[in-house]
Scaffold this motif. Sequence first.
Motif, PDB file in Angstrom:
ATOM      1  N   LYS A   4       0.847  -1.182   0.000  1.00  0.00           N
ATOM      2  CA  LYS A   4       0.000   0.000   0.000  1.00  0.00           C
ATOM      3  C   LYS A   4       0.888   1.240   0.000  1.00  0.00           C
ATOM      4  O   LYS A   4       1.909   1.275   0.682  1.00  0.00           O
ATOM      5  CB  LYS A   4      -0.910   0.000   1.228  1.00  0.00           C
ATOM      6  CG  LYS A   4      -1.908  -1.149   1.258  1.00  0.00           C
ATOM      7  CD  LYS A   4      -2.791  -1.084   2.489  1.00  0.00           C
ATOM      8  CE  LYS A   4      -3.796  -2.225   2.511  1.00  0.00           C
ATOM      9  NZ  LYS A   4      -4.802  -2.077   1.436  1.00  0.00           N
ATOM     10  N   ALA A   6       0.659   5.664  -0.044  1.00  0.00           N
ATOM     11  CA  ALA A   6      -0.107   6.904   0.037  1.00  0.00           C
ATOM     12  C   ALA A   6       0.728   8.042  -0.525  1.00  0.00           C
ATOM     13  O   ALA A   6       1.901   8.188  -0.161  1.00  0.00           O
ATOM     14  CB  ALA A   6      -0.508   7.207   1.472  1.00  0.00           C
ATOM     15  N   THR A  34      -3.419   5.310  -2.618  1.00  0.00           N
ATOM     16  CA  THR A  34      -4.396   6.229  -2.065  1.00  0.00           C
ATOM     17  C   THR A  34      -3.766   7.604  -1.929  1.00  0.00           C
ATOM     18  O   THR A  34      -2.537   7.733  -1.905  1.00  0.00           O
ATOM     19  CB  THR A  34      -4.901   5.750  -0.687  1.00  0.00           C
ATOM     20  OG1 THR A  34      -5.840   6.706  -0.165  1.00  0.00           O
ATOM     21  CG2 THR A  34      -3.749   5.630   0.305  1.00  0.00           C
ATOM     22  N   PHE A  41      -5.236   2.731   6.443  1.00  0.00           N
ATOM     23  CA  PHE A  41      -3.934   2.609   5.787  1.00  0.00           C
ATOM     24  C   PHE A  41      -2.847   2.328   6.813  1.00  0.00           C
ATOM     25  O   PHE A  41      -2.049   1.403   6.669  1.00  0.00           O
ATOM     26  CB  PHE A  41      -3.624   3.893   5.018  1.00  0.00           C
ATOM     27  CG  PHE A  41      -2.226   3.943   4.443  1.00  0.00           C
ATOM     28  CD1 PHE A  41      -1.947   3.362   3.210  1.00  0.00           C
ATOM     29  CD2 PHE A  41      -1.201   4.573   5.119  1.00  0.00           C
ATOM     30  CE1 PHE A  41      -0.665   3.405   2.684  1.00  0.00           C
ATOM     31  CE2 PHE A  41       0.082   4.625   4.596  1.00  0.00           C
ATOM     32  CZ  PHE A  41       0.347   4.039   3.379  1.00  0.00           C
ATOM     33  N   LYS A  48       3.739  -0.634   3.970  1.00  0.00           N
ATOM     34  CA  LYS A  48       3.161   0.694   3.801  1.00  0.00           C
ATOM     35  C   LYS A  48       4.251   1.691   3.438  1.00  0.00           C
ATOM     36  O   LYS A  48       5.275   1.777   4.114  1.00  0.00           O
ATOM     37  CB  LYS A  48       2.452   1.132   5.083  1.00  0.00           C
ATOM     38  CG  LYS A  48       1.304   0.193   5.499  1.00  0.00           C
ATOM     39  CD  LYS A  48       0.741   0.564   6.843  1.00  0.00           C
ATOM     40  CE  LYS A  48       1.733   0.264   7.972  1.00  0.00           C
ATOM     41  NZ  LYS A  48       1.976  -1.178   8.134  1.00  0.00           N
TER      42      LYS A  48
END
Length: 442
Positions: A4, A6, A34, A41, A48
Amino acid sequence: MVKKIAVITLGCSKNLVDSERLMRMLADVGYDVTDVASDDFLGSDAGKVVVVNTCGFIGDAKEESINEILAWCEAKNRGEIDALYVMGCLSQRYADELPAEIPEVDKWYGKTDWTRLVSDLAHRAPGSAPYDRVITTPRHHAYLKIAEGCNRFCSFCAIPLITGRYKSRPIEEIVDEVRMLVGRGVREFNVIAQDLTNYGKDIYGKVEIARLIDEISHVEGVEWIRLHYAYPKDFPLELLDVMAARDNVCKYLDIALQHVSDSVLANMRRHITGEETRRLLAEIRRRVPGIHLRTTLMVGFPGEGETEFEELVEFVKEQRFERMGAFAYCEEEDTFGAKNFSDDIPDEVKQSRLERLMAVQEDISLAAQEAKVGKIFRVVVDREEDEFYVGRTEFDSPEVDPEVLIRKTMPLQKGEFYNVRITSALPFELIGEPVKDSDIDS
């Protein structure tokens, strides 16, 4: 396991477009992407990664970027994220200093190093089209960046030091992007560049902003085109003819004027006089009746005494800009202004001038809003709240301009356009009610 990532964006809408392009590239190589680092998250068990896209335009923006980076460094130390990368204007401008000052960041990238960043993460190059991107704005509107860089070299501005010389995108590529975005539901395009009015000169040998906007306006499905960040010197008047002729080109122009005093404009290296500015504004209003002008002004630049400031105040009263913002001068290192002028106007004087100028504008804004009461405008609905739908007219750009609060007398859909009769006005909001097409003439 899918990682993931961001992408956190700071600064202007041009930065947002860069982030959206990066997000598309990351999605293409398998990342779950995202633009919001939510609790979900941070609480995920998957790897991450956070990318901070920074702003380095003025002191406050630089401070905000540094604080955001440091906050994510702390999150990394707590184990909430696995890696932190930084890109954008700040890291472009201070590429030599920042890595040593904030070693917790895994890697630093410049403003347009998207491909290298993605390749470093995924160990392969992204395969998406160069203009493809993830849209993070509401689905019905998007920003359309047509160029990068600036050739103006105003004495207060560090942008050319960060982005370099002006680089236009080809018309064909931009029109292809518009068609692609229309296919995804975008109906409103806010055209942006550091300087719209220099568009095309580096590619075609002459300014081609009028031709570009005309071609975009002919793409089926484009409802609104709004123009941001024009420069007053050598303004291409043929653009006004396109605005007047094409119904889907909003009668709106964002043109930063900065000042009106000849001596201050000369110190700013704006290459235009106050009288030339007045003549241009008169011509714009003559050729495009009903146009709403947004401008930005600066107070406290070196050489602005009380006489020059009073001239600026009278200019604002005279021109009655429908939309206006202002800020106090802040010296930026390595600019012409920092090297050649003394920033000797006290901060309290700058702030006092700023407050006075904006107080004058608030009365003007209220009068402009009140003039709309009783009239019917086409409004796009951006969102729904408890008591109102919230939308904008063609004279209102997202995030920066007034909104229309629409009473819930009938169901409306987000992203659709409706006729709204304005019933009351505040300085920065209109209130109205939807009108059925069959009732417009009644």
